[in-house]
Write a protein that holds these residues in place. Structure first.
Motif, PDB file in Angstrom:
ATOM      1  N   VAL A 169      40.105  46.548  33.125  1.00 40.67           N
ATOM      2  CA  VAL A 169      39.078  46.785  34.141  1.00 40.67           C
ATOM      3  C   VAL A 169      38.565  45.438  34.648  1.00 40.67           C
ATOM      4  N   GLN A 170      38.220  44.557  33.725  1.00 39.83           N
ATOM      5  CA  GLN A 170      37.705  43.238  34.086  1.00 39.83           C
ATOM      6  C   GLN A 170      38.734  42.455  34.894  1.00 39.83           C
ATOM      7  N   HIS A 171      39.987  42.563  34.493  1.00 39.43           N
ATOM      8  CA  HIS A 171      41.069  41.856  35.184  1.00 39.43           C
ATOM      9  C   HIS A 171      41.161  42.300  36.639  1.00 39.43           C
ATOM     10  N   GLY A 172      41.090  43.608  36.851  1.00 40.90           N
ATOM     11  CA  GLY A 172      41.164  44.127  38.215  1.00 40.90           C
ATOM     12  C   GLY A 172      39.993  43.676  39.074  1.00 40.90           C
ATOM     13  N   PHE A 173      38.783  43.770  38.527  1.00 34.09           N
ATOM     14  CA  PHE A 173      37.601  43.378  39.304  1.00 34.09           C
ATOM     15  C   PHE A 173      37.589  41.876  39.576  1.00 34.09           C
ATOM     16  N   HIS A 174      37.875  41.092  38.572  1.00 38.03           N
ATOM     17  CA  HIS A 174      37.806  39.632  38.756  1.00 38.03           C
ATOM     18  C   HIS A 174      38.966  39.095  39.599  1.00 38.03           C
ATOM     19  N   ASN A 185      50.235  40.184  25.257  1.00 35.22           N
ATOM     20  CA  ASN A 185      50.995  40.373  26.495  1.00 35.22           C
ATOM     21  C   ASN A 185      50.500  39.413  27.557  1.00 35.22           C
ATOM     22  N   GLU A 186      51.404  39.089  28.458  1.00 37.34           N
ATOM     23  CA  GLU A 186      51.018  38.281  29.612  1.00 37.34           C
ATOM     24  C   GLU A 186      50.382  39.211  30.641  1.00 37.34           C
ATOM     25  N   PRO A 187      49.151  38.897  31.102  1.00 37.00           N
ATOM     26  CA  PRO A 187      48.539  39.777  32.107  1.00 37.00           C
ATOM     27  C   PRO A 187      49.360  39.803  33.385  1.00 37.00           C
ATOM     28  N   GLY A 188      49.500  40.973  33.954  1.00 37.34           N
ATOM     29  CA  GLY A 188      50.264  41.107  35.190  1.00 37.34           C
ATOM     30  C   GLY A 188      49.591  40.391  36.340  1.00 37.34           C
ATOM     31  N   GLU A 189      50.384  39.944  37.281  1.00 36.20           N
ATOM     32  CA  GLU A 189      49.819  39.319  38.484  1.00 36.20           C
ATOM     33  C   GLU A 189      49.336  40.426  39.410  1.00 36.20           C
ATOM     34  N   ILE A 190      48.069  40.368  39.757  1.00 32.32           N
ATOM     35  CA  ILE A 190      47.545  41.344  40.700  1.00 32.32           C
ATOM     36  C   ILE A 190      46.791  40.610  41.797  1.00 32.32           C
ATOM     37  N   ALA A 191      46.943  41.105  42.980  1.00 30.19           N
ATOM     38  CA  ALA A 191      46.244  40.504  44.119  1.00 30.19           C
ATOM     39  C   ALA A 191      44.902  41.188  44.293  1.00 30.19           C
ATOM     40  N   GLY A 192      43.908  40.409  44.625  1.00 31.63           N
ATOM     41  CA  GLY A 192      42.598  40.980  44.914  1.00 31.63           C
ATOM     42  C   GLY A 192      42.674  41.904  46.119  1.00 31.63           C
ATOM     43  N   ARG A 193      41.776  42.883  46.163  1.00 30.38           N
ATOM     44  CA  ARG A 193      41.820  43.882  47.229  1.00 30.38           C
ATOM     45  C   ARG A 193      40.766  43.660  48.303  1.00 30.38           C
ATOM     46  N   ASN A 194      40.058  42.542  48.253  1.00 32.54           N
ATOM     47  CA  ASN A 194      38.953  42.354  49.181  1.00 32.54           C
ATOM     48  C   ASN A 194      39.369  41.997  50.598  1.00 32.54           C
ATOM     49  N   GLY A 195      40.437  41.223  50.741  1.00 34.65           N
ATOM     50  CA  GLY A 195      40.788  40.762  52.081  1.00 34.65           C
ATOM     51  C   GLY A 195      39.698  39.847  52.603  1.00 34.65           C
ATOM     52  N   GLU A 196      39.476  39.878  53.882  1.00 35.26           N
ATOM     53  CA  GLU A 196      38.441  39.037  54.488  1.00 35.26           C
ATOM     54  C   GLU A 196      37.124  39.799  54.538  1.00 35.26           C
ATOM     55  N   LEU A 197      36.134  39.292  53.829  1.00 36.58           N
ATOM     56  CA  LEU A 197      34.802  39.898  53.853  1.00 36.58           C
ATOM     57  C   LEU A 197      33.875  39.004  54.657  1.00 36.58           C
ATOM     58  N   ASP A 198      32.936  39.620  55.371  1.00 34.25           N
ATOM     59  CA  ASP A 198      31.930  38.782  56.025  1.00 34.25           C
ATOM     60  C   ASP A 198      31.042  38.192  54.933  1.00 34.25           C
ATOM     61  N   LEU A 199      30.327  37.132  55.278  1.00 30.74           N
ATOM     62  CA  LEU A 199      29.567  36.381  54.294  1.00 30.74           C
ATOM     63  C   LEU A 199      28.544  37.232  53.528  1.00 30.74           C
TER      64      LEU A 199
END
Length: 196
Positions: free
Chosen positions: A50-55, A93-107
Motif C-alpha cells: 500500500v505504502q509503495h503504491g501511494f509513495h 523480494n525486489e519491489p516492482g517498478e510502478i509509475a505514479g498515477r498523478n500525472g500533471e497536477l496543478d500546484l
C-alpha cells in the motif's frame, strides 16, 4: 468540516485543510486499522505494498522544483526509497517498478497530496511501535516509519510553518483540500486491493 471550526477566518491554513478533509481521513484510518496490518509480518508486507503504491504517486511531487521552492527541503522528506528497502527487508523480494498515477497536477492539488504524505509521517510514530512488536526496526523493515533525526514533532512543525505561509487563495485552499481527499481515497483503494 470547515464550519465546525470555532472561527474559520482565524484558523491557520493547515487547520482549515484538516477540517475540510477530516471525514475522508477518519474513514481511511478506520479501514487501515480494520485490515490489521500489524497482525503478522505477512500482513505488514501487504501494508508495505500500500505504502509503495501511494509513495510512487507522491515521489515526483517531492522532486518538483516549484514545490521545493515553496516548501524548502521537501525533496529530503521523500520516503519512497526507504519503503522499497523495507519491502526487500521483509519479503526478500525486489519491489516492482510502478509509475505514479498523478500525472500533471496543478500546484494547489499537489500541495494537498503532499499534506497527506507528510501527515502520515507524523502518525507513523504509532505504527513504528506496532512494527517493533513484529521484530522490525528503523534499520530493518520499518525505515519509512522512522522519525526525522531532529525529531518528528519539530519536522512536522517546520512543514506546517512553511505550509501556512504559502501564497494561496481561498479557491486554491479548496483545490488543496480536494487533492488531499483524492490522496486519502487513493490510499483507501490501495488498502482494499491489498487486503481484499
Amino acid at each position: 468540516m470547515l464550519t465546525e471550526l470555532e472561527n474559520p477566518a482565524e484558523a491557520t491554513r493547515i487547520q482549515r485543510l484538516k477540517a475540510m478533509t477530516e471525514a475522508t481521513h477518519d474513514r481511511l484510518d478506520k479501514r487501515i486499522m480494520a485490515a490489521q496490518p500489524f497482525a503478522s509480518k505477512e500482513r505488514y508486507a501487504q501494508f508495505l505494498n500500500v505504502q509503495h503504491g501511494f509513495h510512487a504517486d507522491v515521489a515526483p511531487l517531492y522532486a518538483a522544483p516549484e514545490l521545493n521552492r515553496l516548501l524548502p527541503g521537501l525533496a529530503d522528506r521523500c520516503r519512497f526509497k526507504a519503503i522499497k528497502q523495507d519491502i526487500r527487508d521483509v519479503t526478500s523480494n525486489e519491489p516492482g517498478e510502478i509509475a505514479g498515477r498523478n500525472g500533471e497536477l496543478d500546484l494547489p492539488t499537489a500541495l494537498g497530496w503532499v499534506y497527506v504524505a507528510e501527515g502520515s509521517n507524523l502518525g507513523a510514530a504509532f505504527l513504528l511501535k506496532e512494527a517493533i512488536k513484529l521484530g522490525l526496526s528503523e534499520e530493518d523493515g520499518a525505515r519509512h516509519l522512522a522519525g526525522h533525526p531532529s525529531g518528528r514533532g519539530l519536522h512536522w512543525r517546520n512543514f506546517v510553518s512553511a505550509y501556512n505561509t504559502l501564497p494561496l487563495s481561498e479557491e486554491d485552499e479548496i483545490k488543496a483540500a480536494e487533492g488531499a481527499k483524492a490522496a486519502f481515497n487513493r490510499v483507501h483503494g490501495l488498502v482494499e486491493e491489498a487486503f481484499a
